[in-house]
Design a protein around this motif. Structure first.
Motif, PDB file in Angstrom:
ATOM      1  N   PHE A   3      65.824  78.631  69.724  1.00  0.00           N
ATOM      2  CA  PHE A   3      66.661  78.157  70.812  1.00  0.00           C
ATOM      3  C   PHE A   3      67.990  77.729  70.230  1.00  0.00           C
ATOM      4  CE2 PHE A   3      63.265  77.988  73.830  1.00  0.00           C
ATOM      5  CZ  PHE A   3      62.149  77.683  73.080  1.00  0.00           C
ATOM      6  N   GLN A   4      69.045  78.014  70.917  1.00  0.00           N
ATOM      7  CA  GLN A   4      70.357  77.533  70.528  1.00  0.00           C
ATOM      8  C   GLN A   4      70.995  76.920  71.754  1.00  0.00           C
ATOM      9  OE1 GLN A   4      72.107  81.137  68.905  1.00  0.00           O
ATOM     10  NE2 GLN A   4      71.924  80.276  66.875  1.00  0.00           N
ATOM     11  N   ILE A   5      71.777  75.883  71.555  1.00  0.00           N
ATOM     12  CA  ILE A   5      72.441  75.241  72.672  1.00  0.00           C
ATOM     13  C   ILE A   5      73.368  76.246  73.344  1.00  0.00           C
ATOM     14  CG2 ILE A   5      74.092  73.443  73.323  1.00  0.00           C
ATOM     15  CD1 ILE A   5      72.894  71.701  71.154  1.00  0.00           C
ATOM     16  N   VAL A  25      63.928  71.524  63.817  1.00  0.00           N
ATOM     17  CA  VAL A  25      65.313  71.963  63.615  1.00  0.00           C
ATOM     18  C   VAL A  25      65.342  72.620  62.245  1.00  0.00           C
ATOM     19  CG1 VAL A  25      67.714  71.261  63.344  1.00  0.00           C
ATOM     20  CG2 VAL A  25      66.282  70.155  65.080  1.00  0.00           C
ATOM     21  N   GLN A  41      61.325  70.196  73.461  1.00  0.00           N
ATOM     22  CA  GLN A  41      62.523  70.963  73.121  1.00  0.00           C
ATOM     23  C   GLN A  41      63.766  70.100  73.289  1.00  0.00           C
ATOM     24  OE1 GLN A  41      62.935  74.609  75.308  1.00  0.00           O
ATOM     25  NE2 GLN A  41      64.987  74.991  74.532  1.00  0.00           N
ATOM     26  N   GLU A  42      63.748  69.204  74.272  1.00  0.00           N
ATOM     27  CA  GLU A  42      64.895  68.334  74.527  1.00  0.00           C
ATOM     28  C   GLU A  42      65.155  67.404  73.339  1.00  0.00           C
ATOM     29  OE1 GLU A  42      62.279  68.645  76.688  1.00  0.00           O
ATOM     30  OE2 GLU A  42      63.277  69.959  78.125  1.00  0.00           O
ATOM     31  N   ALA A  45      66.636  69.381  70.586  1.00  0.00           N
ATOM     32  CA  ALA A  45      68.052  69.663  70.860  1.00  0.00           C
ATOM     33  C   ALA A  45      68.918  68.475  70.447  1.00  0.00           C
ATOM     34  CB  ALA A  45      68.256  69.997  72.329  1.00  0.00           C
ATOM     35  N   CYS A  46      68.398  67.255  70.609  1.00  0.00           N
ATOM     36  CA  CYS A  46      69.121  66.076  70.111  1.00  0.00           C
ATOM     37  C   CYS A  46      69.230  66.142  68.585  1.00  0.00           C
ATOM     38  CB  CYS A  46      68.417  64.790  70.534  1.00  0.00           C
ATOM     39  SG  CYS A  46      68.561  64.442  72.297  1.00  0.00           S
ATOM     40  N   LEU A  48      69.617  68.846  66.932  1.00  0.00           N
ATOM     41  CA  LEU A  48      70.738  69.758  66.663  1.00  0.00           C
ATOM     42  C   LEU A  48      72.056  69.005  66.697  1.00  0.00           C
ATOM     43  CD1 LEU A  48      69.931  72.967  68.754  1.00  0.00           C
ATOM     44  CD2 LEU A  48      69.885  72.719  66.266  1.00  0.00           C
ATOM     45  N   VAL A  57      69.193  75.756  64.287  1.00  0.00           N
ATOM     46  CA  VAL A  57      68.524  76.195  65.514  1.00  0.00           C
ATOM     47  C   VAL A  57      67.224  75.419  65.691  1.00  0.00           C
ATOM     48  CG1 VAL A  57      69.490  78.535  65.514  1.00  0.00           C
ATOM     49  CG2 VAL A  57      67.338  78.090  64.346  1.00  0.00           C
ATOM     50  N   VAL A  58      66.752  75.409  66.922  1.00  0.00           N
ATOM     51  CA  VAL A  58      65.450  74.830  67.232  1.00  0.00           C
ATOM     52  C   VAL A  58      64.432  75.953  67.179  1.00  0.00           C
ATOM     53  CG1 VAL A  58      64.035  73.730  69.004  1.00  0.00           C
ATOM     54  CG2 VAL A  58      66.390  72.984  68.655  1.00  0.00           C
TER      55      VAL A  58
END
Length: 93
Positions: A3-5, A25, A41-42, A45-46, A48, A57-58
Motif C-alpha cells: 500500500f502506498q499513500i 512499514v 492499515q491505518e 499508514a501513520c 509511513l 511502503v506498507v
C-alpha cells in the motif's frame, strides 16, 4: 500486498475467517520491516508518516493467529505512531 499513500490497490481476495492480517512499514533498502507489526492499515499508514521516506511502503502478512505479546506490541506500535503522526484514531482490539 503493498500500500502506498494516495495509490489505490485492488481488493484482496477473501481470506479464511481465522486468518489475521498484520501490517508492517518496509523500505526497499532494508532487509526486513522497519516498523511493525500493526493491527490495522491505518496505524501502519501513520508509520509511513513517521518514517518520512517516499520509498517506504506498507506491506501486510496473513497469519493464522497471534499471541498476546504480538497483539500488545501491535496496539502499542499503533498508539506510538499515531502520537508521532499527530492523529488520534486507531485500531484497538
Amino acid at each position: 500486498m503493498e500500500f502506498q499513500i494516495g495509490v489505490s490497490t485492488p481488493t484482496p481476495p477473501a481470506c479464511p475467517k481465522k486468518a489475521i492480517e498484520l501490517f508492517f512499514v518496509t523500505h526497499p533498502k532494508a532487509p526486513k520491516a522497519l516498523l511493525g507489526p500493526f493491527l490495522s492499515q491505518e496505524d501502519a499508514a501513520c508509520g509511513l508518516v513517521v518514517m518520512r521516506s517516499a520509498e517506504a511502503v506498507v506491506t501486510s502478512s496473513l497469519v493464522d493467529g497471534i499471541d498476546e505479546l504480538t497483539r500488545w506490541t501491535g496496539i502499542n506500535n499503533g498508539a506510538i505512531c499515531r502520537a508521532f503522526a499527530g492523529t488520534s484514531g486507531g485500531h484497538h482490539e
